[in-house]
Design a protein around this motif. Structure first.
Motif, PDB file in Angstrom:
ATOM      1  N   GLN A  99      44.391  24.917  38.697  1.00 42.08           N
ATOM      2  CA  GLN A  99      45.021  25.619  39.813  1.00 42.08           C
ATOM      3  C   GLN A  99      44.004  26.542  40.463  1.00 42.08           C
ATOM      4  OE1 GLN A  99      48.834  27.414  38.800  1.00 42.08           O
ATOM      5  NE2 GLN A  99      49.121  25.963  37.124  1.00 42.08           N
ATOM      6  N   GLY A 100      44.212  26.863  41.713  1.00 47.01           N
ATOM      7  CA  GLY A 100      43.239  27.612  42.484  1.00 47.01           C
ATOM      8  C   GLY A 100      43.282  29.110  42.301  1.00 47.01           C
ATOM      9  N   MET A 101      44.059  29.610  41.337  1.00 46.73           N
ATOM     10  CA  MET A 101      44.114  31.045  41.113  1.00 46.73           C
ATOM     11  C   MET A 101      44.442  31.347  39.663  1.00 46.73           C
ATOM     12  SD  MET A 101      47.750  31.927  42.985  1.00 46.73           S
ATOM     13  CE  MET A 101      47.730  33.630  42.459  1.00 46.73           C
ATOM     14  N   THR A 102      43.990  32.506  39.186  1.00 48.55           N
ATOM     15  CA  THR A 102      44.348  32.969  37.857  1.00 48.55           C
ATOM     16  C   THR A 102      45.413  34.060  37.974  1.00 48.55           C
ATOM     17  OG1 THR A 102      42.690  34.728  37.788  1.00 48.55           O
ATOM     18  CG2 THR A 102      41.999  32.521  37.058  1.00 48.55           C
ATOM     19  N   ALA A 103      45.981  34.444  36.848  1.00 51.78           N
ATOM     20  CA  ALA A 103      47.065  35.425  36.848  1.00 51.78           C
ATOM     21  C   ALA A 103      46.624  36.794  37.345  1.00 51.78           C
ATOM     22  CB  ALA A 103      47.632  35.541  35.429  1.00 51.78           C
ATOM     23  N   PHE A 104      45.338  37.120  37.170  1.00 47.01           N
ATOM     24  CA  PHE A 104      44.863  38.459  37.519  1.00 47.01           C
ATOM     25  C   PHE A 104      43.893  38.434  38.693  1.00 47.01           C
ATOM     26  CE2 PHE A 104      45.519  38.639  32.752  1.00 47.01           C
ATOM     27  CZ  PHE A 104      46.823  39.118  32.869  1.00 47.01           C
ATOM     28  N   MET A 105      44.102  37.499  39.591  1.00 47.53           N
ATOM     29  CA  MET A 105      43.247  37.361  40.762  1.00 47.53           C
ATOM     30  C   MET A 105      43.214  38.655  41.575  1.00 47.53           C
ATOM     31  SD  MET A 105      43.530  34.648  43.949  1.00 47.53           S
ATOM     32  CE  MET A 105      45.082  35.348  44.519  1.00 47.53           C
ATOM     33  N   ASP A 106      44.367  39.270  41.795  1.00 45.55           N
ATOM     34  CA  ASP A 106      44.422  40.479  42.603  1.00 45.55           C
ATOM     35  C   ASP A 106      43.696  41.637  41.931  1.00 45.55           C
ATOM     36  OD1 ASP A 106      45.865  39.166  44.546  1.00 45.55           O
ATOM     37  OD2 ASP A 106      47.813  39.848  43.823  1.00 45.55           O
ATOM     38  N   THR A 107      43.718  41.662  40.600  1.00 49.61           N
ATOM     39  CA  THR A 107      43.052  42.743  39.869  1.00 49.61           C
ATOM     40  C   THR A 107      41.538  42.600  39.923  1.00 49.61           C
ATOM     41  OG1 THR A 107      44.942  42.855  38.350  1.00 49.61           O
ATOM     42  CG2 THR A 107      42.907  43.930  37.652  1.00 49.61           C
ATOM     43  N   VAL A 108      41.042  41.382  39.738  1.00 47.45           N
ATOM     44  CA  VAL A 108      39.595  41.190  39.666  1.00 47.45           C
ATOM     45  C   VAL A 108      38.929  41.286  41.041  1.00 47.45           C
ATOM     46  CG1 VAL A 108      39.424  38.670  39.958  1.00 47.45           C
ATOM     47  CG2 VAL A 108      37.882  39.837  38.368  1.00 47.45           C
ATOM     48  N   LYS A 109      39.699  41.176  42.110  1.00 45.53           N
ATOM     49  CA  LYS A 109      39.131  41.271  43.458  1.00 45.53           C
ATOM     50  C   LYS A 109      38.423  42.599  43.699  1.00 45.53           C
ATOM     51  CE  LYS A 109      42.003  38.076  46.147  1.00 45.53           C
ATOM     52  NZ  LYS A 109      43.076  37.953  47.173  1.00 45.53           N
ATOM     53  N   LYS A 110      38.874  43.653  43.039  1.00 43.94           N
ATOM     54  CA  LYS A 110      38.261  44.961  43.274  1.00 43.94           C
ATOM     55  C   LYS A 110      36.854  45.054  42.698  1.00 43.94           C
ATOM     56  CE  LYS A 110      40.595  47.086  39.292  1.00 43.94           C
ATOM     57  NZ  LYS A 110      41.595  48.097  38.890  1.00 43.94           N
ATOM     58  N   TYR A 111      36.435  44.018  41.950  1.00 45.04           N
ATOM     59  CA  TYR A 111      35.089  43.997  41.391  1.00 45.04           C
ATOM     60  C   TYR A 111      34.145  43.103  42.193  1.00 45.04           C
ATOM     61  CZ  TYR A 111      37.526  46.145  37.483  1.00 45.04           C
ATOM     62  OH  TYR A 111      38.295  46.969  36.699  1.00 45.04           O
ATOM     63  N   GLY A 112      34.573  42.711  43.397  1.00 46.78           N
ATOM     64  CA  GLY A 112      33.666  42.044  44.315  1.00 46.78           C
ATOM     65  C   GLY A 112      33.695  40.532  44.299  1.00 46.78           C
ATOM     66  N   ILE A 113      34.679  39.917  43.616  1.00 45.86           N
ATOM     67  CA  ILE A 113      34.811  38.459  43.613  1.00 45.86           C
ATOM     68  C   ILE A 113      36.227  38.089  44.016  1.00 45.86           C
ATOM     69  CG2 ILE A 113      32.983  38.016  41.928  1.00 45.86           C
ATOM     70  CD1 ILE A 113      35.122  37.796  39.766  1.00 45.86           C
ATOM     71  N   SER A 114      36.410  36.869  44.522  1.00 43.26           N
ATOM     72  CA  SER A 114      37.731  36.442  44.976  1.00 43.26           C
ATOM     73  C   SER A 114      38.660  36.146  43.814  1.00 43.26           C
ATOM     74  CB  SER A 114      37.608  35.205  45.870  1.00 43.26           C
ATOM     75  OG  SER A 114      37.044  34.113  45.150  1.00 43.26           O
ATOM     76  N   ASP A 115      38.084  35.688  42.687  1.00 45.23           N
ATOM     77  CA  ASP A 115      38.865  35.357  41.492  1.00 45.23           C
ATOM     78  C   ASP A 115      37.866  35.043  40.380  1.00 45.23           C
ATOM     79  OD1 ASP A 115      40.968  34.837  39.774  1.00 45.23           O
ATOM     80  OD2 ASP A 115      41.779  33.154  40.925  1.00 45.23           O
ATOM     81  N   LEU A 116      38.348  34.940  39.172  1.00 48.44           N
ATOM     82  CA  LEU A 116      37.519  34.460  38.082  1.00 48.44           C
ATOM     83  C   LEU A 116      37.095  33.020  38.348  1.00 48.44           C
ATOM     84  CD1 LEU A 116      39.577  35.794  35.033  1.00 48.44           C
ATOM     85  CD2 LEU A 116      37.429  36.724  35.903  1.00 48.44           C
ATOM     86  N   ASP A 117      35.898  32.665  37.928  1.00 46.98           N
ATOM     87  CA  ASP A 117      35.379  31.309  38.037  1.00 46.98           C
ATOM     88  C   ASP A 117      35.234  30.773  36.622  1.00 46.98           C
ATOM     89  OD1 ASP A 117      33.816  28.985  38.243  1.00 46.98           O
ATOM     90  OD2 ASP A 117      32.644  29.771  39.911  1.00 46.98           O
ATOM     91  N   ALA A 118      36.041  29.778  36.267  1.00 48.81           N
ATOM     92  CA  ALA A 118      36.037  29.247  34.896  1.00 48.81           C
ATOM     93  C   ALA A 118      34.682  28.695  34.492  1.00 48.81           C
ATOM     94  CB  ALA A 118      37.104  28.159  34.759  1.00 48.81           C
ATOM     95  N   ASN A 119      33.877  28.298  35.464  1.00 52.02           N
ATOM     96  CA  ASN A 119      32.544  27.773  35.162  1.00 52.02           C
ATOM     97  C   ASN A 119      31.539  28.881  34.839  1.00 52.02           C
ATOM     98  OD1 ASN A 119      32.657  24.715  35.892  1.00 52.02           O
ATOM     99  ND2 ASN A 119      33.708  25.726  37.576  1.00 52.02           N
ATOM    100  N   ILE A 120      31.883  30.118  35.154  1.00 49.33           N
ATOM    101  CA  ILE A 120      30.990  31.255  34.918  1.00 49.33           C
ATOM    102  C   ILE A 120      31.586  32.242  33.921  1.00 49.33           C
ATOM    103  CG2 ILE A 120      29.911  33.284  35.976  1.00 49.33           C
ATOM    104  CD1 ILE A 120      29.690  31.670  38.568  1.00 49.33           C
TER     105      ILE A 120
END
Length: 241
Positions: A99-120
């Motif tokens: 899926q194109g989003m994780t559960a905490f996408m809105d939280t992690v955005k404040k650290y300068g990324i759109s969402d977590l990247d499972a490959n990283i």
């Protein structure tokens, strides 16, 4: 030149494989074949076969871990999660359920990324919602994006609590974490680790959240892993039980 490059890559990989400290090894050995005395919520399955009786267990002081009462006691396996940014990139291309989003996408955005990247980002899927039974780790003091310890393949790695499961499956982790644990297993979006020998430990409290100290904008897994290691080591050192 080719030899030196290969040696450098090997050295980087070895540097990121952490030994399991004595207290955590004791915990791993003690609880694997035992039963969960403080079952926070049971009735879950593993993420690969869909079978088994798995529970979120509170037998470790200050922590939550996954455990199964089947076959004399087990931990969990490692199914592959590719949710989030770049969910079809790299070896996630054959993931049947990404899926194109994780559960905490809105939280992690404040650290300068759109969402977590499972490959990283090495992250763990922890908690279940959307079907019965459900389990919300936040009700027991875990915080989104907090550091988690993962004992796999006789090694210790750290990840963050990065996603939740919409069904009853457990034992899922991002593809980058699975590749750290099992680099020779041909891990892809549709091929994980089936043996139930992986210990996932979530820590309670705000102190487990790395916040801006984690390398969220890193372009590789090793950099992110090293950025949360110091905090992870402190959390693991406090474990008992």
């Amino acid at each position: 030149m080719h030899y030196l490059a290969a040696a450098a890559v090997l050295t980087a990989g070895l540097a990121s494989a952490y030994d399991v400290p004595a207290n955590l090894q004791q915990i791993y050995n003690k609880h694997k074949a035992g039963t969960c005395k403080n079952k926070l919520q049971g009735g879950f399955a593993d993420g690969i076969s869909g079978s088994g009786t798995f529970a979120y267990c509170g037998d470790i002081n200050g922590a939550i871990f996954l455990h199964s009462s089947g076959n004399g006691g087990q931990y969990d396996n490692m199914d592959i999660d590719c949710d989030g940014a770049n969910n079809s990139g790299g070896d996630c291309a054959n993931d049947p359920s990404g899926q194109g989003m994780t559960a905490f996408m809105d939280t992690v955005k404040k650290y300068g990324i759109s969402d977590l990247d499972a490959n990283i980002h090495p992250y763990v899927v922890f908690g279940n919602s959307g079907s019965s039974p459900t389990f919300d780790p936040q009700q027991y003091g875990m915080e989104p994006l907090s550091v988690m310890a993962v004992v796999c393949n006789n090694q210790l790695f750290y990840g963050v609590w990065g996603d939740t499961n919409g069904g009853v499956a457990t034992g899922e982790a991002s593809i980058s974490l699975a590749k750290l644990c099992f680099p020779n297993n041909g891990i892809t979006g549709d091929n994980g680790h089936g043996e139930e020998d992986v210990l996932y430990v979530g820590f309670m409290g705000q102190d487990a959240v790395p916040g801006a100290n984690a390398a969220w904008t890193a372009s590789d897994t090793w950099t992110f892993e090293e950025s949360i290691k110091e905090l992870g080591d402190r959390l693991v050192a406090k474990l008992s039980g």
